[in-house]
Design an enzyme around this catalytic site. Structure first.
Site, PDB file in Angstrom:
ATOM      1  N   ASP A 192      -0.094  -3.451   9.395  1.00 33.87           N
ATOM      2  CA  ASP A 192      -1.510  -3.094   9.498  1.00 33.87           C
ATOM      3  C   ASP A 192      -2.392  -4.277   9.888  1.00 33.87           C
ATOM      4  N   ILE A 224      -6.691  10.445   5.608  1.00 34.47           N
ATOM      5  CA  ILE A 224      -6.800  10.451   4.148  1.00 34.47           C
ATOM      6  C   ILE A 224      -7.742  11.560   3.686  1.00 34.47           C
ATOM      7  N   THR A 238       0.841  -1.196   0.000  1.00 35.87           N
ATOM      8  CA  THR A 238       0.000   0.000   0.000  1.00 35.87           C
ATOM      9  C   THR A 238       0.875   1.244   0.000  1.00 35.87           C
ATOM     10  N   ALA A 247     -13.293   7.902   2.879  1.00 39.45           N
ATOM     11  CA  ALA A 247     -12.063   7.676   3.659  1.00 39.45           C
ATOM     12  C   ALA A 247     -12.463   7.564   5.125  1.00 39.45           C
ATOM     13  N   VAL A 248     -13.120   6.428   5.431  1.00 40.95           N
ATOM     14  CA  VAL A 248     -13.653   6.246   6.785  1.00 40.95           C
ATOM     15  C   VAL A 248     -12.857   5.194   7.561  1.00 40.95           C
ATOM     16  N   GLY A 249     -11.620   4.958   7.144  1.00 38.07           N
ATOM     17  CA  GLY A 249     -10.749   4.044   7.872  1.00 38.07           C
ATOM     18  C   GLY A 249     -10.337   2.861   7.023  1.00 38.07           C
ATOM     19  N   GLY A 295     -15.318  11.480   5.780  1.00 36.32           N
ATOM     20  CA  GLY A 295     -14.281  11.174   6.758  1.00 36.32           C
ATOM     21  C   GLY A 295     -13.245  12.277   6.817  1.00 36.32           C
ATOM     22  N   LYS A 319       1.837  11.664  -0.960  1.00 40.54           N
ATOM     23  CA  LYS A 319       2.693  12.816  -0.692  1.00 40.54           C
ATOM     24  C   LYS A 319       3.138  13.496  -1.995  1.00 40.54           C
ATOM     25  N   HIS A 335      20.755  28.054  13.249  1.00 41.76           N
ATOM     26  CA  HIS A 335      19.923  29.231  12.990  1.00 41.76           C
ATOM     27  C   HIS A 335      20.042  29.630  11.521  1.00 41.76           C
TER      28      HIS A 335
HETATM   29  P1  FAD Z   1       0.662  -3.104   3.126  1.00 45.72           P
HETATM   30  O1  FAD Z   1       1.498  -1.968   2.737  1.00 45.72           O
HETATM   31  O2  FAD Z   1      -0.810  -2.980   2.977  1.00 45.72           O
HETATM   32  O3  FAD Z   1       1.181  -4.351   2.278  1.00 45.72           O
HETATM   33  C1  FAD Z   1       0.556  -5.588   2.336  1.00 45.72           C
HETATM   34  C2  FAD Z   1       0.885  -6.327   1.056  1.00 45.72           C
HETATM   35  O4  FAD Z   1       0.450  -7.668   1.203  1.00 45.72           O
HETATM   36  C3  FAD Z   1       0.171  -5.777  -0.170  1.00 45.72           C
HETATM   37  O5  FAD Z   1       1.108  -5.462  -1.169  1.00 45.72           O
HETATM   38  C4  FAD Z   1      -0.759  -6.905  -0.623  1.00 45.72           C
HETATM   39  O6  FAD Z   1      -0.869  -7.016  -2.024  1.00 45.72           O
HETATM   40  C5  FAD Z   1      -0.029  -8.131  -0.047  1.00 45.72           C
HETATM   41  N1  FAD Z   1      -0.914  -9.256   0.229  1.00 45.72           N
HETATM   42  C6  FAD Z   1      -2.037  -9.268   0.993  1.00 45.72           C
HETATM   43  N2  FAD Z   1      -2.558 -10.515   1.039  1.00 45.72           N
HETATM   44  C7  FAD Z   1      -1.744 -11.292   0.283  1.00 45.72           C
HETATM   45  C8  FAD Z   1      -1.757 -12.665  -0.066  1.00 45.72           C
HETATM   46  N3  FAD Z   1      -2.702 -13.507   0.369  1.00 45.72           N
HETATM   47  N4  FAD Z   1      -0.797 -13.138  -0.882  1.00 45.72           N
HETATM   48  C9  FAD Z   1       0.180 -12.308  -1.364  1.00 45.72           C
HETATM   49  N5  FAD Z   1       0.254 -11.012  -1.060  1.00 45.72           N
HETATM   50  C10 FAD Z   1      -0.696 -10.505  -0.243  1.00 45.72           C
HETATM   51  N6  FAD Z   1       1.506   5.551   6.625  1.00 45.72           N
HETATM   52  C11 FAD Z   1       2.510   6.343   7.047  1.00 45.72           C
HETATM   53  O7  FAD Z   1       3.265   5.953   7.937  1.00 45.72           O
HETATM   54  N7  FAD Z   1       2.705   7.580   6.504  1.00 45.72           N
HETATM   55  C12 FAD Z   1       1.918   8.067   5.525  1.00 45.72           C
HETATM   56  O8  FAD Z   1       2.123   9.192   5.052  1.00 45.72           O
HETATM   57  C13 FAD Z   1       0.857   7.252   5.060  1.00 45.72           C
HETATM   58  N8  FAD Z   1       0.044   7.686   4.064  1.00 45.72           N
HETATM   59  C14 FAD Z   1      -0.929   6.855   3.595  1.00 45.72           C
HETATM   60  C15 FAD Z   1      -1.748   7.323   2.576  1.00 45.72           C
HETATM   61  C16 FAD Z   1      -2.751   6.528   2.074  1.00 45.72           C
HETATM   62  C17 FAD Z   1      -3.625   7.043   0.953  1.00 45.72           C
HETATM   63  C18 FAD Z   1      -2.934   5.218   2.597  1.00 45.72           C
HETATM   64  C19 FAD Z   1      -4.000   4.320   2.042  1.00 45.72           C
HETATM   65  C20 FAD Z   1      -2.129   4.743   3.628  1.00 45.72           C
HETATM   66  C21 FAD Z   1      -1.126   5.562   4.144  1.00 45.72           C
HETATM   67  N9  FAD Z   1      -0.300   5.152   5.179  1.00 45.72           N
HETATM   68  C22 FAD Z   1       0.684   5.967   5.638  1.00 45.72           C
HETATM   69  C23 FAD Z   1      -0.454   3.822   5.800  1.00 45.72           C
HETATM   70  C24 FAD Z   1       0.596   2.842   5.245  1.00 45.72           C
HETATM   71  O9  FAD Z   1       0.450   2.753   3.831  1.00 45.72           O
HETATM   72  C25 FAD Z   1       0.405   1.478   5.878  1.00 45.72           C
HETATM   73  O10 FAD Z   1       0.471   1.595   7.288  1.00 45.72           O
HETATM   74  C26 FAD Z   1       1.497   0.518   5.439  1.00 45.72           C
HETATM   75  O11 FAD Z   1       1.512   0.356   4.042  1.00 45.72           O
HETATM   76  C27 FAD Z   1       1.289  -0.853   6.102  1.00 45.72           C
HETATM   77  O12 FAD Z   1       2.298  -1.724   5.698  1.00 45.72           O
HETATM   78  P2  FAD Z   1       2.054  -3.297   5.699  1.00 45.72           P
HETATM   79  O13 FAD Z   1       3.336  -3.899   5.231  1.00 45.72           O
HETATM   80  O14 FAD Z   1       1.503  -3.727   6.989  1.00 45.72           O
HETATM   81  O15 FAD Z   1       0.895  -3.558   4.627  1.00 45.72           O
HETATM   82  P1  NAD Z   2      -8.990   7.615   9.789  1.00 49.34           P
HETATM   83  O1  NAD Z   2      -9.269   6.631  10.844  1.00 49.34           O
HETATM   84  O2  NAD Z   2      -7.781   8.469   9.887  1.00 49.34           O
HETATM   85  O3  NAD Z   2     -10.229   8.617   9.639  1.00 49.34           O
HETATM   86  C1  NAD Z   2     -11.506   8.154   9.349  1.00 49.34           C
HETATM   87  C2  NAD Z   2     -12.491   9.254   9.694  1.00 49.34           C
HETATM   88  O4  NAD Z   2     -13.751   8.895   9.167  1.00 49.34           O
HETATM   89  C3  NAD Z   2     -12.670   9.465  11.188  1.00 49.34           C
HETATM   90  O5  NAD Z   2     -12.576  10.823  11.480  1.00 49.34           O
HETATM   91  C4  NAD Z   2     -14.081   8.911  11.449  1.00 49.34           C
HETATM   92  O6  NAD Z   2     -14.732   9.558  12.510  1.00 49.34           O
HETATM   93  C5  NAD Z   2     -14.759   9.187  10.122  1.00 49.34           C
HETATM   94  N1  NAD Z   2     -15.901   8.321   9.817  1.00 49.34           N
HETATM   95  C6  NAD Z   2     -16.041   6.997  10.062  1.00 49.34           C
HETATM   96  N2  NAD Z   2     -17.235   6.551   9.579  1.00 49.34           N
HETATM   97  C7  NAD Z   2     -17.847   7.618   9.011  1.00 49.34           C
HETATM   98  C8  NAD Z   2     -19.093   7.809   8.333  1.00 49.34           C
HETATM   99  N3  NAD Z   2     -19.923   6.798   8.125  1.00 49.34           N
HETATM  100  N4  NAD Z   2     -19.402   9.050   7.885  1.00 49.34           N
HETATM  101  C9  NAD Z   2     -18.537  10.096   8.081  1.00 49.34           C
HETATM  102  N5  NAD Z   2     -17.350   9.966   8.715  1.00 49.34           N
HETATM  103  C10 NAD Z   2     -17.005   8.748   9.165  1.00 49.34           C
HETATM  104  O7  NAD Z   2      -9.010   6.763   8.414  1.00 49.34           O
HETATM  105  P2  NAD Z   2      -8.479   7.092   6.969  1.00 49.34           P
HETATM  106  O8  NAD Z   2      -8.363   8.551   6.753  1.00 49.34           O
HETATM  107  O9  NAD Z   2      -9.304   6.272   6.050  1.00 49.34           O
HETATM  108  O10 NAD Z   2      -7.014   6.479   7.010  1.00 49.34           O
HETATM  109  C11 NAD Z   2      -6.837   5.090   7.299  1.00 49.34           C
HETATM  110  C12 NAD Z   2      -5.519   4.859   7.980  1.00 49.34           C
HETATM  111  O11 NAD Z   2      -4.464   5.007   7.040  1.00 49.34           O
HETATM  112  C13 NAD Z   2      -5.198   5.859   9.080  1.00 49.34           C
HETATM  113  O12 NAD Z   2      -5.770   5.516  10.303  1.00 49.34           O
HETATM  114  C14 NAD Z   2      -3.706   5.779   9.137  1.00 49.34           C
HETATM  115  O13 NAD Z   2      -3.350   4.692   9.947  1.00 49.34           O
HETATM  116  C15 NAD Z   2      -3.316   5.508   7.698  1.00 49.34           C
HETATM  117  N6  NAD Z   2      -2.874   6.763   7.038  1.00 49.34           N
HETATM  118  C16 NAD Z   2      -1.820   7.431   7.567  1.00 49.34           C
HETATM  119  C17 NAD Z   2      -1.388   8.596   6.983  1.00 49.34           C
HETATM  120  C18 NAD Z   2      -0.210   9.304   7.578  1.00 49.34           C
HETATM  121  O14 NAD Z   2       0.492   8.707   8.382  1.00 49.34           O
HETATM  122  N7  NAD Z   2       0.053  10.560   7.218  1.00 49.34           N
HETATM  123  C19 NAD Z   2      -2.028   9.110   5.871  1.00 49.34           C
HETATM  124  C20 NAD Z   2      -3.110   8.416   5.354  1.00 49.34           C
HETATM  125  C21 NAD Z   2      -3.520   7.232   5.950  1.00 49.34           C
END
Ligand code: FAD
Ligand code: NAD
Length: 465
Positions: free
Chosen positions: A312, A187, A42, A270-272, A183, A52, A444
């Site tokens: 995750d 996100i 992801t 983007a509700v989690g 949300g 970013k 500074h």
């Molecule tokens: P993942 O990155 O989800 O990787 C899991 C992998 O497992 C995937 O590639 C999937 O294809 C593979 N997989 C799953 N099941 C199987 C299977 N059965 N067989 C083979 N492969 C499989 N976090 C931050 O710290 N900073 C940020 O700025 C940030 N921004 C984000 C922005 C967005 C839009 C999103 C969605 C997330 C963001 N996150 C951010 C969260 C971050 O991406 C995750 O916390 C992180 O990727 C988790 O890493 P992971 O290795 O646990 O899982």
């Molecule tokens: P989030 O948990 O950050 O926010 C979800 C929001 O949706 C909450 O404020 C919640 O109250 C609201 N919500 C839930 N159900 C709703 C509904 N039915 N109607 C309206 N609002 C509702 O989740 P996200 O933004 O989807 O991000 C998921 C996860 O991805 C984050 O928790 C974080 O771990 C990771 N992430 C991290 C970064 C970063 O580190 N900068 C950036 C993006 C994502």
């Protein structure tokens, strides 16, 4: 069916899984990594990095438009425009460079990568259905679950067409005129603000009565003000009920007990995110769960011997750097080292504008733990570097024990404060006291001086405020 044996099998090549595999390979552990999508997970493909990139592009475009309106800096720009298809290509280029780099690092570490979806037969046997060629049955001594998470769908608005998850929002074919974001978490606000800067009319609907609920209200107040100033409309305490293409998003306000409709060309839900635990035979292991995620101990061990889990799939905080640190920790244990995953602090950054960064305990958390603490703020309005960056919103806050001045936590909100995460987390991990930071010479003019000044202020020795 082909068969192979290995010491460690990692399912999932995201930041958790690929880091575990690289480290295990470096330590001489025979390692196989199964990834069904693309290396980097992801984070590199549809999360941290592309978001970013889009946020940066949107910021650069907004800056150009800002300067075009009459620049206090004397810069002349005429009628800036944006070619979003080129922006997406540029973003995809960064993703390709990074995911290609991960592939190269895995090869260098001697990791065997199986491109295909893994299915768990038992705690020591996994079948990988390769994208090309016949399936492989892998027998392993250690199984590491790193399957990550996936976006939560609203039953009334399944993803597809005009209903976007973050994945579609990161590769738009055009900027929607009207974007409704459901949300106001990470996100929703990171991408909602970016789309506003790209020129969309953005409306955010949030179920509870505040934005960014994981942070305290004092920290999120400057973000709230920036949202309003940017022209984003906020509906707090509201839940979406459904959607139709003709009228838009149907919303129910719990506070006002009324229903209304928001016209929308696209809706970003983007509700989690929820841990990915279904569809690949995980249930058959009957592991202990903690709610929806796999339960682990301080070694990242699951309830089954030699089955480990990281990232995750193990729940909050769902952050890439936590997954990476856990991956490294597990690899070292499989290689026979004595490791635990017990960080003093896991920093978190929200890349809104202004950014928010936290590490360690907030004042409220310290008080709730019964610790007598002191806290101090230093405002960026009094920081020279912030002025030169036209970014004086926000502050740095420090929390320390009253008795011995041990630093318990840092929080900051402001332009570019994400880069303070390293200093914050290091000082906590190294057991720094206020005197250590306050009496360290900070360069500074930098934003870091606000960190030093916050520590000095907590000691009653502030110089610039
Ligand atoms: P993942 O990155 O989800 O990787 C899991 C992998 O497992 C995937 O590639 C999937 O294809 C593979 N997989 C799953 N099941 C199987 C299977 N059965 N067989 C083979 N492969 C499989 N976090 C931050 O710290 N900073 C940020 O700025 C940030 N921004 C984000 C922005 C967005 C839009 C999103 C969605 C997330 C963001 N996150 C951010 C969260 C971050 O991406 C995750 O916390 C992180 O990727 C988790 O890493 P992971 O290795 O646990 O899982
Ligand atoms: P989030 O948990 O950050 O926010 C979800 C929001 O949706 C909450 O404020 C919640 O109250 C609201 N919500 C839930 N159900 C709703 C509904 N039915 N109607 C309206 N609002 C509702 O989740 P996200 O933004 O989807 O991000 C998921 C996860 O991805 C984050 O928790 C974080 O771990 C990771 N992430 C991290 C970064 C970063 O580190 N900068 C950036 C993006 C994502």
């Amino acid at each position: 069916m082909k068969e192979l044996s290995t010491k460690l099998l990692v399912i999932g090549g995201g930041p958790g899984g690929y880091v575990a595999a690289i480290r295990a390979g470096q330590l001489g552990v025979p390692t196989v990594l199964a990834e069904g999508a693309s290396p980097g997970g992801t984070c590199l493909n549809i999360g941290c990095i592309p978001s970013k990139a889009l946020i940066h592009a949107a910021h650069a475009f907004e800056q150009a438009r800002h300067q075009a309106k009459g620049s206090p800096l004397g810069i002349r720009v005429a009628d800036p425009g944006i070619d979003i298809a080129q922006t997406v290509r540029w973003k995809d280029g960064i993703v390709q460079r990074l995911t290609g780099g991960v592939g190269a690092l895995l090869r260098k570490a001697g990791v065997q990568v199986l491109k295909g979806w893994a299915h768990i037969d038992d705690g020591k046997t996994v079948t990988v259905k390769l994208h090309e060629g016949e399936p492989v049955r892998v027998r392993c001594e250690h199984l590491l679950l790193a399957t990550g998470s996936e976006p939560v769908e609203l039953p009334s608005m399944p993803f597809g067409g005009a209903i976007w998850s973050s994945t579609q929002a990161l590769s738009p074919d055009a900027i929607p005129k009207r974007l409704v974001v459901v949300g106001a978490g990470y996100i929703g606000l990171e991408l909602g603000m970016a789309y506003r800067k790209l020129g969309a009319d953005v409306t955010v609907v949030e179920a509870i009565d505040r934005v960014l609920p994981t942070y305290d209200p004092e920290l999120t107040q400057p973000v709230l003000e920036a949202l309003k100033k940017s022209g984003i409309t906020l509906h707090l305490g509201c839940k979406v009920q459904g959607w139709d293409a003709k009228h838009g998003v149907h919303v129910r306000s719990d506070v006002k007990a009324e229903d209304f409709t928001l016209p929308a060309d696209r809706v970003l839900v983007a509700v989690g995110r929820r841990p990915r635990t279904a569809g690949f035979g995980l249930e058959s292991l009957q592991l202990d769960m903690a709610g929806r995620h796999v339960a682990i101990d301080a070694h990242c061990r699951t309830s089954m011997r030699n089955v480990w889990a990281i990232g995750d799939v193990t729940g909050e905080p769902m952050l890439a750097h936590r997954a990476m640190a856990q991956g490294e920790c597990v690899a070292e244990q499989v290689a026979g080292k004595n490791r635990r995953f017990e960080p003093m602090a896991i920093p978190a950054v929200c890349f809104t504008d202004p950014e928010v960064v936290v590490a360690g305990r907030t004042p409220a958390e310290a008080k709730a733990a019964g610790i007598d603490c002191i806290e101090a703020h230093f405002p960026f309005a009094a920081n020279g570097r912030a002025m030169t960056l036209e970014s004086t919103t926000g502050f740095v806050r420090v929390v320390a024990r009253k008795d011995n001045h041990l630093i318990l936590g840092w929080q900051a909100v402001g332009g570019g404060v994400s880069e303070l995460a390293a200093a914050f987390t290091q000082s906590i991990e190294m057991g720094a006291r206020l005197e250590d930071v306050g009496h360290t010479i900070h360069a500074h003019p930098t934003l870091g001086e606000a960190v030093q000044e916050a520590a000095l202020r907590a000691l009653g020795q502030a110089l610039h405020v």
